[in-house]
Design a protein around this motif. Structure first.
Motif, PDB file in Angstrom:
ATOM      1  N   ALA A 211       0.823  -1.210   0.000  1.00 47.50           N
ATOM      2  CA  ALA A 211       0.000   0.000   0.000  1.00 47.50           C
ATOM      3  C   ALA A 211       0.859   1.263   0.000  1.00 47.50           C
ATOM      4  O   ALA A 211       1.969   1.295   0.533  1.00 47.50           O
ATOM      5  CB  ALA A 211      -0.927   0.013   1.217  1.00 47.50           C
ATOM      6  N   GLU A 212       0.310   2.306  -0.588  1.00 50.55           N
ATOM      7  CA  GLU A 212       0.953   3.621  -0.578  1.00 50.55           C
ATOM      8  C   GLU A 212       0.968   4.185   0.835  1.00 50.55           C
ATOM      9  O   GLU A 212       1.967   4.732   1.300  1.00 50.55           O
ATOM     10  CB  GLU A 212       0.189   4.554  -1.527  1.00 50.55           C
ATOM     11  N   ASN A 213      -0.159   4.068   1.526  1.00 47.07           N
ATOM     12  CA  ASN A 213      -0.253   4.453   2.924  1.00 47.07           C
ATOM     13  C   ASN A 213      -1.488   3.795   3.526  1.00 47.07           C
ATOM     14  O   ASN A 213      -2.301   3.206   2.816  1.00 47.07           O
ATOM     15  CB  ASN A 213      -0.284   5.980   3.120  1.00 47.07           C
ATOM     16  N   MET A 214      -1.611   3.919   4.837  1.00 52.26           N
ATOM     17  CA  MET A 214      -2.744   3.344   5.565  1.00 52.26           C
ATOM     18  C   MET A 214      -3.324   4.434   6.456  1.00 52.26           C
ATOM     19  O   MET A 214      -2.582   5.206   7.078  1.00 52.26           O
ATOM     20  CB  MET A 214      -2.266   2.155   6.403  1.00 52.26           C
ATOM     21  N   THR A 215      -4.652   4.504   6.518  1.00 52.00           N
ATOM     22  CA  THR A 215      -5.315   5.510   7.344  1.00 52.00           C
ATOM     23  C   THR A 215      -6.302   4.841   8.290  1.00 52.00           C
ATOM     24  O   THR A 215      -7.124   4.030   7.857  1.00 52.00           O
ATOM     25  CB  THR A 215      -6.066   6.545   6.477  1.00 52.00           C
ATOM     26  N   ILE A 216      -6.193   5.174   9.572  1.00 50.27           N
ATOM     27  CA  ILE A 216      -7.172   4.762  10.571  1.00 50.27           C
ATOM     28  C   ILE A 216      -8.071   5.952  10.855  1.00 50.27           C
ATOM     29  O   ILE A 216      -7.593   7.021  11.246  1.00 50.27           O
ATOM     30  CB  ILE A 216      -6.488   4.301  11.870  1.00 50.27           C
ATOM     31  N   TRP A 217      -9.387   5.792  10.640  1.00 49.44           N
ATOM     32  CA  TRP A 217     -10.348   6.865  10.852  1.00 49.44           C
ATOM     33  C   TRP A 217     -10.949   6.709  12.243  1.00 49.44           C
ATOM     34  O   TRP A 217     -11.580   5.704  12.554  1.00 49.44           O
ATOM     35  CB  TRP A 217     -11.430   6.832   9.779  1.00 49.44           C
ATOM     36  N   LYS A 218     -10.748   7.728  13.101  1.00 54.30           N
ATOM     37  CA  LYS A 218     -11.149   7.669  14.502  1.00 54.30           C
ATOM     38  C   LYS A 218     -12.111   8.811  14.828  1.00 54.30           C
ATOM     39  O   LYS A 218     -12.320   9.724  14.027  1.00 54.30           O
ATOM     40  CB  LYS A 218      -9.913   7.799  15.408  1.00 54.30           C
ATOM     41  N   ASP A 219     -12.651   8.773  16.055  1.00 45.25           N
ATOM     42  CA  ASP A 219     -13.511   9.852  16.522  1.00 45.25           C
ATOM     43  C   ASP A 219     -12.727  10.908  17.290  1.00 45.25           C
ATOM     44  O   ASP A 219     -13.294  11.738  17.997  1.00 45.25           O
ATOM     45  CB  ASP A 219     -14.654   9.314  17.387  1.00 45.25           C
ATOM     46  N   VAL A 220     -11.403  10.873  17.167  1.00 48.75           N
ATOM     47  CA  VAL A 220     -10.518  11.873  17.764  1.00 48.75           C
ATOM     48  C   VAL A 220      -9.687  12.492  16.644  1.00 48.75           C
ATOM     49  O   VAL A 220      -9.548  11.905  15.568  1.00 48.75           O
ATOM     50  CB  VAL A 220      -9.598  11.244  18.838  1.00 48.75           C
ATOM     51  N   PRO A 221      -9.102  13.686  16.878  1.00 51.59           N
ATOM     52  CA  PRO A 221      -8.412  14.388  15.791  1.00 51.59           C
ATOM     53  C   PRO A 221      -7.073  13.800  15.396  1.00 51.59           C
ATOM     54  O   PRO A 221      -6.457  14.254  14.438  1.00 51.59           O
ATOM     55  CB  PRO A 221      -8.245  15.818  16.338  1.00 51.59           C
ATOM     56  N   GLY A 222      -6.615  12.797  16.111  1.00 45.59           N
ATOM     57  CA  GLY A 222      -5.336  12.173  15.804  1.00 45.59           C
ATOM     58  C   GLY A 222      -4.876  11.364  16.997  1.00 45.59           C
ATOM     59  O   GLY A 222      -5.673  10.930  17.825  1.00 45.59           O
ATOM     60  N   PHE A 223      -3.565  11.166  17.099  1.00 43.82           N
ATOM     61  CA  PHE A 223      -2.982  10.448  18.233  1.00 43.82           C
ATOM     62  C   PHE A 223      -2.841  11.448  19.371  1.00 43.82           C
ATOM     63  O   PHE A 223      -1.999  12.349  19.313  1.00 43.82           O
ATOM     64  CB  PHE A 223      -1.622   9.861  17.845  1.00 43.82           C
ATOM     65  N   LEU A 224      -3.648  11.299  20.404  1.00 45.32           N
ATOM     66  CA  LEU A 224      -3.632  12.225  21.530  1.00 45.32           C
ATOM     67  C   LEU A 224      -2.746  11.687  22.655  1.00 45.32           C
ATOM     68  O   LEU A 224      -2.576  10.472  22.799  1.00 45.32           O
ATOM     69  CB  LEU A 224      -5.051  12.454  22.058  1.00 45.32           C
ATOM     70  N   ASN A 225      -2.216  12.589  23.466  1.00 46.84           N
ATOM     71  CA  ASN A 225      -1.335  12.161  24.555  1.00 46.84           C
ATOM     72  C   ASN A 225      -2.100  11.530  25.712  1.00 46.84           C
ATOM     73  O   ASN A 225      -1.496  10.976  26.630  1.00 46.84           O
ATOM     74  CB  ASN A 225      -0.497  13.334  25.067  1.00 46.84           C
ATOM     75  N   ALA A 226      -3.435  11.608  25.677  1.00 45.74           N
ATOM     76  CA  ALA A 226      -4.257  11.004  26.725  1.00 45.74           C
ATOM     77  C   ALA A 226      -5.668  10.806  26.196  1.00 45.74           C
ATOM     78  O   ALA A 226      -6.072  11.438  25.206  1.00 45.74           O
ATOM     79  CB  ALA A 226      -4.274  11.888  27.973  1.00 45.74           C
ATOM     80  N   ASP A 227      -6.390   9.926  26.837  1.00 49.40           N
ATOM     81  CA  ASP A 227      -7.784   9.686  26.471  1.00 49.40           C
ATOM     82  C   ASP A 227      -8.625  10.886  26.883  1.00 49.40           C
ATOM     83  O   ASP A 227      -8.622  11.266  28.060  1.00 49.40           O
ATOM     84  CB  ASP A 227      -8.284   8.420  27.173  1.00 49.40           C
ATOM     85  N   PRO A 228      -9.356  11.505  25.944  1.00 45.57           N
ATOM     86  CA  PRO A 228     -10.175  12.669  26.312  1.00 45.57           C
ATOM     87  C   PRO A 228     -11.260  12.369  27.336  1.00 45.57           C
ATOM     88  O   PRO A 228     -11.830  13.297  27.912  1.00 45.57           O
ATOM     89  CB  PRO A 228     -10.784  13.112  24.973  1.00 45.57           C
ATOM     90  N   LYS A 229     -11.553  11.095  27.592  1.00 45.07           N
ATOM     91  CA  LYS A 229     -12.507  10.757  28.657  1.00 45.07           C
ATOM     92  C   LYS A 229     -11.943  11.117  30.030  1.00 45.07           C
ATOM     93  O   LYS A 229     -12.686  11.338  30.971  1.00 45.07           O
ATOM     94  CB  LYS A 229     -12.847   9.264  28.613  1.00 45.07           C
ATOM     95  N   TYR A 230     -10.613  11.158  30.138  1.00 44.81           N
ATOM     96  CA  TYR A 230      -9.974  11.427  31.414  1.00 44.81           C
ATOM     97  C   TYR A 230      -9.345  12.824  31.476  1.00 44.81           C
ATOM     98  O   TYR A 230      -9.146  13.367  32.559  1.00 44.81           O
ATOM     99  CB  TYR A 230      -8.877  10.388  31.696  1.00 44.81           C
ATOM    100  N   PHE A 231      -8.972  13.379  30.338  1.00 50.25           N
ATOM    101  CA  PHE A 231      -8.285  14.661  30.300  1.00 50.25           C
ATOM    102  C   PHE A 231      -9.006  15.611  29.338  1.00 50.25           C
ATOM    103  O   PHE A 231      -9.363  15.229  28.222  1.00 50.25           O
ATOM    104  CB  PHE A 231      -6.840  14.495  29.813  1.00 50.25           C
ATOM    105  N   HIS A 232      -9.187  16.847  29.772  1.00 49.09           N
ATOM    106  CA  HIS A 232      -9.814  17.856  28.918  1.00 49.09           C
ATOM    107  C   HIS A 232      -8.780  18.614  28.085  1.00 49.09           C
ATOM    108  O   HIS A 232      -9.099  19.155  27.036  1.00 49.09           O
ATOM    109  CB  HIS A 232     -10.618  18.847  29.774  1.00 49.09           C
ATOM    110  N   ASP A 233      -7.535  18.655  28.555  1.00 50.51           N
ATOM    111  CA  ASP A 233      -6.504  19.434  27.874  1.00 50.51           C
ATOM    112  C   ASP A 233      -5.517  18.518  27.149  1.00 50.51           C
ATOM    113  O   ASP A 233      -4.307  18.582  27.359  1.00 50.51           O
ATOM    114  CB  ASP A 233      -5.765  20.328  28.869  1.00 50.51           C
ATOM    115  N   THR A 234      -6.031  17.645  26.296  1.00 51.55           N
ATOM    116  CA  THR A 234      -5.170  16.713  25.571  1.00 51.55           C
ATOM    117  C   THR A 234      -4.346  17.442  24.512  1.00 51.55           C
ATOM    118  O   THR A 234      -4.722  18.504  24.019  1.00 51.55           O
ATOM    119  CB  THR A 234      -6.005  15.612  24.898  1.00 51.55           C
ATOM    120  N   VAL A 235      -3.219  16.824  24.156  1.00 44.23           N
ATOM    121  CA  VAL A 235      -2.315  17.364  23.137  1.00 44.23           C
ATOM    122  C   VAL A 235      -2.263  16.385  21.968  1.00 44.23           C
ATOM    123  O   VAL A 235      -2.072  15.177  22.168  1.00 44.23           O
ATOM    124  CB  VAL A 235      -0.897  17.568  23.718  1.00 44.23           C
TER     125      VAL A 235
END
Length: 415
Positions: A211-235
């Motif tokens: 494959a040229e590339n692979m994409t995972i489509w999620k309900d978050v904007p990308g790879f976050l430093n923490a689960d938004p269920k636990y943190f409001h100020d994720t990076v």
């Protein structure tokens, strides 16, 4: 060729399926393999239908809930009640009903034969829907392409055979719809690749189809430093080296399956993590980078954990022969260890909570060991930690088990 993976949250309703189709439409015309998970929380529900998990008297109600959930989506997507999707769905659901009604044989085997219907049903609905709106595609039974051994619940992939079969099967069409999570063995039975294994399925096909590339489509904007269920100020992490992503997945980062990265790393295929809510946004990339950007503490939480401690009944030391017995039994039952620690007289492990497997483990080892356990625990992993971060996140809770390295700490606490 591009490989897209859509998880359960991206196809959990009529609106979600239509949104997924809108994303596919933007890329339609170029070679595309679409790997799809079961809809919503279907796999969780199917786990309750594995023979022996719940009394058979409860199965009809559980099956009816599953049927209604999927049928409501089908009726909203297809106004023509004579559309072939209705027949195909009923055929699969009859097979599921028959499978779940059987007597227990082996939990791991029964699990794979039962839960696999989630992906078979979701891809059948989605393939028909895409065809109905002019996005012609070919439905593929991935069990004919991804081949594993008979290690049920976590099949080991035969990459040579899978590569050969995949290149034979994924031909003659520009768009394919197929299942994540499931595979097949040489005995003609369904196997699975480990819980949340649809990412891994997409990575396997990306590797085998160059494959040229692979994409995972999620309900978050990308790879976050923490689960938004636990943190409001994720990076949002912009770029992640392959090896860093493997470490994070190993510790339980929910955004990718632990085995996902290695196949694409071997072919230097870039992995994109994008939001199906805002598909035009940049997202995150995993690839041949030198460093993670930005560098920030990363938090991973695993709930529903059990701490299990083994004490030799003859009061001998925990030595290599004891450990060999314990690990052989864990491997036989396919119980994964999330954290371990030993002392002179005991050996402790942290595992995912599963009453059926825990009982089987106790039955097999109770003659040699005294077993003690604590349930309802939470395993917290912090990468790039400080003592201040640990104090804040533990928040006074007793720490039952802890391990630290220079970059990572793991703490087992009450949930």
């Amino acid at each position: 060729m591009k490989v897209f993976k859509f998880g359960g949250a991206s196809v959990n309703s009529t609106a979600a399926v239509r949104n997924m189709a809108a994303i596919v439409k933007k890329y339609y015309g170029s070679p595309l393999v679409i790997v799809v998970s079961a809809m919503g929380k279907t796999t969780n529900r199917l786990e309750q239908l594995v023979p022996g998990v719940r009394p058979k008297a409860e199965h009809p109600a559980l099956l009816e809930q599953l049927r209604d959930y999927h049928m409501n989506i089908i009726r909203e997507l297809f106004t023509d009640t004579q559309h072939p999707v209705f027949h195909d769905f009923e055929t699969l659901f009859d097979q599921l009903t028959n499978t779940s009604s059987k007597n227990p044989t082996n939990y791991n085997y029964d699990y794979d034969q039962t839960v696999s219907f989630g992906e078979l049903i979701s891809t059948t609905i989605i393939s028909h829907y895409l065809n109905s709106i002019g996005l012609e595609n070919k439905w593929i039974d991935v069990r004919q392409a991804i081949r594993t051994n008979s290690h049920y619940r976590e099949g080991i992939v035969d990459f040579d055979d899978t590569r050969k079969k995949s290149q034979q099967i994924f031909t003659g069409s520009t768009t394919f719809v197929t299942q994540g999570f499931i595979a097949g063995n040489d005995e003609g039975f369904t196997t699975t690749l480990g819980r949340e294994g649809s990412d891994y399925s997409a990575a396997i096909l990306s590797y085998c189809l160059d494959a040229e590339n692979m994409t995972i489509w999620k309900d978050v904007p990308g790879f976050l430093n923490a689960d938004p269920k636990y943190f409001h100020d994720t990076v949002k992490i912009e770029q992640i080296p392959y090896n860093e992503a493997i470490e994070l997945a190993y510790y339980g980062a929910s955004v990718i399956h632990p085995k996902t990265v290695k196949p694409i790393q071997n072919k230097n295929i870039e992995l994109h993590i994008k939001s199906f809510v805002t598909p035009e946004a940049e997202g995150s990339k995993i690839g041949p980078y030198e460093t993670i950007q930005p560098l920030t503490p990363l938090y991973i939480f695993k709930n529903r954990q059990t701490l299990l401690s083994f004490h030799p009944k003859d009061f001998s030391f925990i030595a290599e022969d004891n450990l060999q017995t314990i690990f052989a039994t864990l491997a036989e039952l396919n119980i994964k260890v999330n954290l371990m620690q030993n002392s002179a007289l005991s050996f402790s492990i942290c595992i995912d909570d599963n009453n059926m497997l825990l009982e089987q483990l106790r039955e097999r080892l109770s003659d040699q060991f005294l077993l003690h356990y604590n349930k309802d625990l939470q395993l917290i992993t912090v990468r790039y930690y400080t003592q201040g971060i640990i104090d804040k996140i533990v928040d006074g809770r007793p720490i039952l088990l802890q391990q630290r390295s220079r970059t990572t700490t793991q703490l087992l606490v009450q949930a």
